[in-house]
Scaffold this motif. Structure first.
Motif, PDB file in Angstrom:
ATOM      1  N   ARG A 185      26.033  41.010  27.207  1.00 57.15           N
ATOM      2  CA  ARG A 185      27.162  42.164  27.428  1.00 57.15           C
ATOM      3  C   ARG A 185      28.660  41.682  27.422  1.00 57.15           C
ATOM      4  NH1 ARG A 185      29.692  44.223  31.669  1.00 57.15           N
ATOM      5  NH2 ARG A 185      30.909  46.403  31.486  1.00 57.15           N
ATOM      6  N   ALA A 186      28.817  40.649  28.150  1.00 59.67           N
ATOM      7  CA  ALA A 186      30.216  39.914  27.862  1.00 59.67           C
ATOM      8  C   ALA A 186      30.672  39.505  26.542  1.00 59.67           C
ATOM      9  CB  ALA A 186      30.280  38.608  28.802  1.00 59.67           C
ATOM     10  N   ALA A 187      29.680  38.865  25.869  1.00 58.20           N
ATOM     11  CA  ALA A 187      29.880  38.378  24.291  1.00 58.20           C
ATOM     12  C   ALA A 187      30.070  39.705  23.561  1.00 58.20           C
ATOM     13  CB  ALA A 187      28.896  37.792  23.968  1.00 58.20           C
ATOM     14  N   GLY A 188      29.333  40.722  23.900  1.00 58.26           N
ATOM     15  CA  GLY A 188      29.385  42.108  22.990  1.00 58.26           C
ATOM     16  C   GLY A 188      30.901  42.702  23.252  1.00 58.26           C
ATOM     17  N   LEU A 189      31.365  42.691  24.632  1.00 61.53           N
ATOM     18  CA  LEU A 189      32.706  43.054  24.773  1.00 61.53           C
ATOM     19  C   LEU A 189      33.847  42.488  24.287  1.00 61.53           C
ATOM     20  CD1 LEU A 189      32.473  44.052  28.633  1.00 61.53           C
ATOM     21  CD2 LEU A 189      32.913  45.577  26.675  1.00 61.53           C
ATOM     22  N   ARG A 190      33.583  40.945  24.176  1.00 57.23           N
ATOM     23  CA  ARG A 190      34.427  40.295  23.404  1.00 57.23           C
ATOM     24  C   ARG A 190      34.786  40.845  21.830  1.00 57.23           C
ATOM     25  NH1 ARG A 190      33.321  34.685  21.638  1.00 57.23           N
ATOM     26  NH2 ARG A 190      35.055  34.146  20.315  1.00 57.23           N
ATOM     27  N   LEU A 191      33.620  41.102  21.476  1.00 59.08           N
ATOM     28  CA  LEU A 191      33.691  41.522  20.122  1.00 59.08           C
ATOM     29  C   LEU A 191      34.544  42.839  19.752  1.00 59.08           C
ATOM     30  CD1 LEU A 191      30.184  40.325  18.764  1.00 59.08           C
ATOM     31  CD2 LEU A 191      32.258  39.198  18.288  1.00 59.08           C
TER      32      LEU A 191
ATOM     33  N   VAL B 131      34.029  31.797  17.338  1.00 64.50           N
ATOM     34  CA  VAL B 131      33.196  32.829  16.873  1.00 64.50           C
ATOM     35  C   VAL B 131      31.747  32.000  16.534  1.00 64.50           C
ATOM     36  CG1 VAL B 131      34.582  34.735  16.572  1.00 64.50           C
ATOM     37  CG2 VAL B 131      33.914  33.496  14.825  1.00 64.50           C
ATOM     38  N   GLY B 132      30.540  32.833  16.870  1.00 62.47           N
ATOM     39  CA  GLY B 132      29.428  31.999  16.376  1.00 62.47           C
ATOM     40  C   GLY B 132      28.762  32.838  15.549  1.00 62.47           C
ATOM     41  N   PRO B 133      27.658  32.470  15.002  1.00 66.34           N
ATOM     42  CA  PRO B 133      26.740  33.155  14.169  1.00 66.34           C
ATOM     43  C   PRO B 133      26.292  34.518  14.592  1.00 66.34           C
ATOM     44  CG  PRO B 133      26.056  30.791  13.975  1.00 66.34           C
ATOM     45  CD  PRO B 133      27.014  31.017  15.133  1.00 66.34           C
ATOM     46  N   ASP B 134      25.797  34.428  15.960  1.00 66.72           N
ATOM     47  CA  ASP B 134      25.396  35.915  16.531  1.00 66.72           C
ATOM     48  C   ASP B 134      26.384  36.515  16.448  1.00 66.72           C
ATOM     49  OD1 ASP B 134      23.103  34.642  16.770  1.00 66.72           O
ATOM     50  OD2 ASP B 134      23.232  34.201  19.004  1.00 66.72           O
ATOM     51  N   ASP B 135      27.467  36.415  16.874  1.00 66.19           N
ATOM     52  CA  ASP B 135      28.800  37.149  16.956  1.00 66.19           C
ATOM     53  C   ASP B 135      28.993  37.924  15.474  1.00 66.19           C
ATOM     54  OD1 ASP B 135      29.806  36.683  19.281  1.00 66.19           O
ATOM     55  OD2 ASP B 135      30.772  34.870  18.801  1.00 66.19           O
ATOM     56  N   ILE B 136      28.789  37.088  14.235  1.00 60.39           N
ATOM     57  CA  ILE B 136      28.918  37.467  13.028  1.00 60.39           C
ATOM     58  C   ILE B 136      27.763  38.605  12.671  1.00 60.39           C
ATOM     59  CG2 ILE B 136      29.011  36.948  10.531  1.00 60.39           C
ATOM     60  CD1 ILE B 136      31.137  35.885  12.315  1.00 60.39           C
ATOM     61  N   VAL B 137      26.750  38.407  13.138  1.00 58.73           N
ATOM     62  CA  VAL B 137      25.501  39.183  12.905  1.00 58.73           C
ATOM     63  C   VAL B 137      26.011  40.730  13.681  1.00 58.73           C
ATOM     64  CG1 VAL B 137      23.097  39.931  13.594  1.00 58.73           C
ATOM     65  CG2 VAL B 137      23.788  37.816  12.735  1.00 58.73           C
ATOM     66  N   ALA B 138      26.380  40.502  14.919  1.00 59.44           N
ATOM     67  CA  ALA B 138      26.667  41.754  15.651  1.00 59.44           C
ATOM     68  C   ALA B 138      27.980  42.464  14.859  1.00 59.44           C
ATOM     69  CB  ALA B 138      27.132  41.466  16.993  1.00 59.44           C
ATOM     70  N   LEU B 139      28.793  41.764  14.734  1.00 60.57           N
ATOM     71  CA  LEU B 139      29.885  42.337  14.008  1.00 60.57           C
ATOM     72  C   LEU B 139      29.620  43.054  12.612  1.00 60.57           C
ATOM     73  CD1 LEU B 139      32.768  39.811  14.113  1.00 60.57           C
ATOM     74  CD2 LEU B 139      32.864  42.083  14.800  1.00 60.57           C
ATOM     75  N   THR B 140      28.475  42.354  11.873  1.00 61.57           N
ATOM     76  CA  THR B 140      28.038  42.915  10.618  1.00 61.57           C
ATOM     77  C   THR B 140      27.300  44.235  10.986  1.00 61.57           C
ATOM     78  OG1 THR B 140      27.829  40.775   9.740  1.00 61.57           O
ATOM     79  CG2 THR B 140      26.733  42.496   8.566  1.00 61.57           C
ATOM     80  N   VAL B 141      26.494  44.274  11.931  1.00 62.80           N
ATOM     81  CA  VAL B 141      25.684  45.446  12.182  1.00 62.80           C
ATOM     82  C   VAL B 141      26.690  46.500  12.574  1.00 62.80           C
ATOM     83  CG1 VAL B 141      24.160  46.417  13.971  1.00 62.80           C
ATOM     84  CG2 VAL B 141      23.563  44.400  12.749  1.00 62.80           C
TER      85      VAL B 141
ATOM     86  N   LEU C  67      37.195  42.815  10.347  1.00 63.06           N
ATOM     87  CA  LEU C  67      37.053  41.656  10.063  1.00 63.06           C
ATOM     88  C   LEU C  67      38.061  40.633  10.292  1.00 63.06           C
ATOM     89  CD1 LEU C  67      34.540  41.894   7.048  1.00 63.06           C
ATOM     90  CD2 LEU C  67      34.033  41.502   9.446  1.00 63.06           C
ATOM     91  N   ASP C  68      39.223  41.495  10.021  1.00 64.03           N
ATOM     92  CA  ASP C  68      40.726  40.628  10.072  1.00 64.03           C
ATOM     93  C   ASP C  68      40.731  40.101  11.271  1.00 64.03           C
ATOM     94  OD1 ASP C  68      41.300  40.877   7.474  1.00 64.03           O
ATOM     95  OD2 ASP C  68      42.653  42.739   7.807  1.00 64.03           O
ATOM     96  N   GLY C  69      40.141  40.566  12.412  1.00 63.83           N
ATOM     97  CA  GLY C  69      40.033  39.925  13.784  1.00 63.83           C
ATOM     98  C   GLY C  69      39.577  38.538  13.778  1.00 63.83           C
ATOM     99  N   LEU C  70      38.640  38.225  12.518  1.00 64.47           N
ATOM    100  CA  LEU C  70      38.020  37.001  12.774  1.00 64.47           C
ATOM    101  C   LEU C  70      39.101  35.736  12.218  1.00 64.47           C
ATOM    102  CD1 LEU C  70      34.678  37.843  11.204  1.00 64.47           C
ATOM    103  CD2 LEU C  70      34.925  37.176  13.568  1.00 64.47           C
ATOM    104  N   ARG C  71      40.326  36.383  11.540  1.00 66.64           N
ATOM    105  CA  ARG C  71      40.919  35.276  10.879  1.00 66.64           C
ATOM    106  C   ARG C  71      41.994  34.532  12.128  1.00 66.64           C
ATOM    107  NH1 ARG C  71      41.139  35.942   5.584  1.00 66.64           N
ATOM    108  NH2 ARG C  71      40.192  37.899   4.737  1.00 66.64           N
ATOM    109  N   PRO C  72      42.140  33.345  12.134  1.00 69.03           N
ATOM    110  CA  PRO C  72      42.926  32.594  12.925  1.00 69.03           C
ATOM    111  C   PRO C  72      44.074  33.038  13.450  1.00 69.03           C
ATOM    112  CG  PRO C  72      42.375  31.268  10.847  1.00 69.03           C
ATOM    113  CD  PRO C  72      42.203  32.573  10.540  1.00 69.03           C
ATOM    114  N   SER C  73      44.728  33.935  12.619  1.00 72.63           N
ATOM    115  CA  SER C  73      45.855  34.633  13.047  1.00 72.63           C
ATOM    116  C   SER C  73      45.579  36.038  13.548  1.00 72.63           C
ATOM    117  CB  SER C  73      46.696  34.646  11.777  1.00 72.63           C
ATOM    118  OG  SER C  73      46.112  35.333  10.852  1.00 72.63           O
ATOM    119  N   GLY C  74      44.372  35.971  14.046  1.00 77.68           N
ATOM    120  CA  GLY C  74      43.849  37.297  14.492  1.00 77.68           C
ATOM    121  C   GLY C  74      44.658  37.923  15.875  1.00 77.68           C
TER     122      GLY C  74
ATOM    123  N   ALA D 106      27.295  30.917  22.707  1.00 78.00           N
ATOM    124  CA  ALA D 106      27.813  31.024  24.075  1.00 78.00           C
ATOM    125  C   ALA D 106      29.046  30.383  24.205  1.00 78.00           C
ATOM    126  CB  ALA D 106      26.522  30.058  24.725  1.00 78.00           C
ATOM    127  N   PRO D 107      30.215  30.959  23.929  1.00 78.95           N
ATOM    128  CA  PRO D 107      31.236  30.399  24.225  1.00 78.95           C
ATOM    129  C   PRO D 107      31.866  30.077  25.504  1.00 78.95           C
ATOM    130  CG  PRO D 107      31.700  32.567  23.609  1.00 78.95           C
ATOM    131  CD  PRO D 107      30.245  32.495  23.861  1.00 78.95           C
TER     132      PRO D 107
END
Lengths: 244, 244, 244, 244
Positions: free
Chosen positions: C172-178, D150-160, D183-190, D205-206
């Motif tokens: 949940r926390a990671a989701g909220l972050r996204l 951000v990690g791969p799981d984040d990207i998957v979730a963002l994609t979905v 997706l612009d939120g992924l840029r370092p200057s996000g 797990a950041p």
DNA sequence: TATGAATGAGTCTTCATTCAT
DNA sequence: CATGAATGAAGACTCATTCAT
């Protein structure tokens, strides 16, 4: 949408379709149109899904059953027409319809309009039957074998009524006797009642009749057209009307 | 364990009972015996439970509705019997039954035996009706107004059949005309057919008849009793038999 | 037609209705809109018929569940609107919708249009939600908390997307972050891309955009209006078109 | 015991397999995973049995369809990887996935875990996709084109989530605009939020985050580890817990 | 071998009947 | 008592899967 199957298909499918059709015919005759589809399936020795594959709705099964039965009737009627004298053909056909209707009691439900069952069914076959009846009746009337003041609709109603008689009278012979009694009323030398003076009009609308008792009304060329045959009937009809 | 309420109870209960009864009558007439009980309750303006208090089963409600309707018929028939000449009383009564059955189509279902609905129902009232019919018929026959070779069962079947005719023919006057045509067959001067030589036997078993066409059979004092009126019918009956 | 029950009824009925509603909510969330009605009934501890009494169709149950949930959302949104500063209220509301949608995954099915489920459902509540969103968005934009070039439809789509993210990211926390990452794009100081020069247009149609990549197009007062932002996109779109 | 046919079989079998696969792809896209298998077979112009010969379960058909589609995606991603600069390759790939998912809406169902459909399905292909994503992400991050937290799981979730946005926003261009915003939120200057101070941790797990709002928590070397970022969130989480 | 027919378990919905309020 | 809510056993219909042709 299940695929409805025609006659050109696999032989086992055709066999199954026939089994279902005949099982349904029996079931409807014995227990009315309300028999569960599952019972029909069991009786036919197939699964419920098979019934469904051939007849996508219970409705369409009913339709098919009666279409087939009416189709057979029509065929036999057409055979009669080409082989017998007009009057004989006509009465033979009507008797056929009535007699065979014993094994499919519910024909009334299908032919008569008050059936609670949706019935825009069968339109095609019923139309064919109706037309055949019209032709036979016309021929018989021209041959002098049937009184000229009845129309096809009358015959249909008489047929339905006679079928009901057969059903009500469990003894087949006794039932047939009643039917003959009834159909004899169609002969030109038919029975005579107080209200018997039917006008010689062809078709189903044999001229003005008393709206209360159905007696034929004498038509006067002048004056307001009569609706009732006399004061008694006028009074009765009045009582029947809902209070305003 | 609902207590069924008789006629001697509180007046509002009686009123409710009447409301339910009339609502059910209408509902059955309009939509057939399959109308849900809840609809009847709503139409009557009472709860489903109230219907059940008065009629512990749907079945018993059907019973009561038709008992009442038949009761009214019987009453009117009895009135006729005491007021009119025998023949007139008989035909008047039968016409009454047929004509009123238009507003309760399902009378066939109740009177005829093949009804899918369990019908050992109405036994009491039906018996009364039957008895009245017998008496009226007997009187009319003795007065010479009705041919002597029909019995009460015939009349019941004719009545059911005529009701069906009325239903099938939507035009009331036209329907009545057919009914008269049919009932005229009951008069002694009735129509004459090839198979008309009915024996003068009272009741529902008017002597040996052809099992195929219903024609009366001449009884020979010796020999094996005939089952058919001739070779044609014997052949027909043979064809009708299922293959062994 | 089963009677749908309002709020003023018997207390046990109301209780049951609530039980069914909450059971259905859980079941839909856990197993999707395809859960059998029987399972919902069992989960609610009532019979299938009871579910039916309250919700005459499965469809109407779905409708009621989401109407209630959306209703709650709307109520909380309205509370926020009156209590918080505009920008805070807007983001708070959107986060609310997204966060609570975890316990009712299928909200996408209901709010998004491609749901295979018939969805002219909920029109009233969805309209209310939409209106509330419009008001909140408008206020936040006027307060300078949200970039002015997004419209309510954009917010709905973002919300649906964020809900999907929450679902896809099990933590949940990671989701909220996204989600925050995404919603931050709505702030005026939002991220900057090559195609970022959105025109300052309010509403859901923020001026001409490249049909291929969505980049905002510079509008020239003369000449044929551009459909794509450049040759690359024009070529891509061309490849996408079906061969004639 | 249908024999599953591989790629090495007769060419017509391969052709059939392809036809089924593409028909299924279209059908799933248009009508969801619930489309009956018979419809797919009809659309493919083969019999149901043929579908089964190639895919012993509906499940396995779904699997194959998505495996193929994901396979294509992976292939295009790999091409990008070898041809473009890291950042471009990463964003191009993600946009590809999102954009093409419009024509197979149900990718969410397959990639996200809450799908009611059993999903240990695609494991192999999904793993490949995941790995490719990891590589691309890693490269982009090393090139400084994507924020490092951000990690791969984040990207998957963002994609979905973005795919869901595209579906929710019917206008393709408008949808793409939202996707870019996201997706612009992924840029370092996000974008920068109150809870923005993500730690530079790779993977899904950041580090410790507030369980309520997802904000990154400062880690103190001593004392009980914090679960929330402050009193407000602690209180909210408390209210969320079910009453004992 | 490919076809499409058969199967039957499972789903939604109805409604007679019982029972709490 | 009257009311109408609850119940659950059927019934129509669907569709994944198997199997005869």
């Amino acid at each position: 949408m299940a695929t409805v199957i025609g006659a050109g298909d696999r032989s086992d499918a055709r066999r199954n379709r026939a089994k279902v059709l005949s099982a349904a015919g029996e079931a409807f005759a014995e227990r009315g149109l309300d028999v569960p589809l599952g019972d029909i399936a069991r009786r036919a020795g197939v699964g419920a899904g098979t019934v469904y594959r051939h007849f996508p709705t219970k409705h369409s099964l009913v339709e098919a059953v009666f279409a087939q039965q009416l189709g057979e009737l029509v065929a036999s009627g057409e055979r009669r027409m080409s082989r017998s004298a007009p009057t004989e053909a006509f009465f033979g056909f009507v008797l056929d319809v009535i007699d065979t209707s014993r094994s499919r009691t519910t024909i009334c439900d299908v032919m008569s309009a008050d059936a609670s069952w949706p019935r825009p069914v069968l339109t095609a076959t019923v139309a064919r039957l109706h037309q055949l009846l019209t032709v036979l009746l016309d021929a018989a009337q021209r041959a002098g074998g049937v009184r000229p003041d009845v129309g096809p609709d009358d015959i249909v109603a008489l047929t339905v009524g006679c079928a009901a008689m057969m059903t009500a009278r469990h003894d087949r012979a006794a039932g047939l006797r009643l039917v003959r009694l009834t159909l004899d009323g169609l002969r030109p030398s038919g029975p005579v009642t107080e209200a018997r003076h039917f006008r010689d009009v062809r078709g189903s609308a044999p001229g003005p009749a008393c709206e209360e008792c159905g007696a034929v009304l004498t038509v006067h060329p002048t004056g307001r057209p009569a609706r009732y045959c006399g004061t008694t009937c006028r009074q009765r009809a009045h009582r029947r009307r809902p209070a305003p």
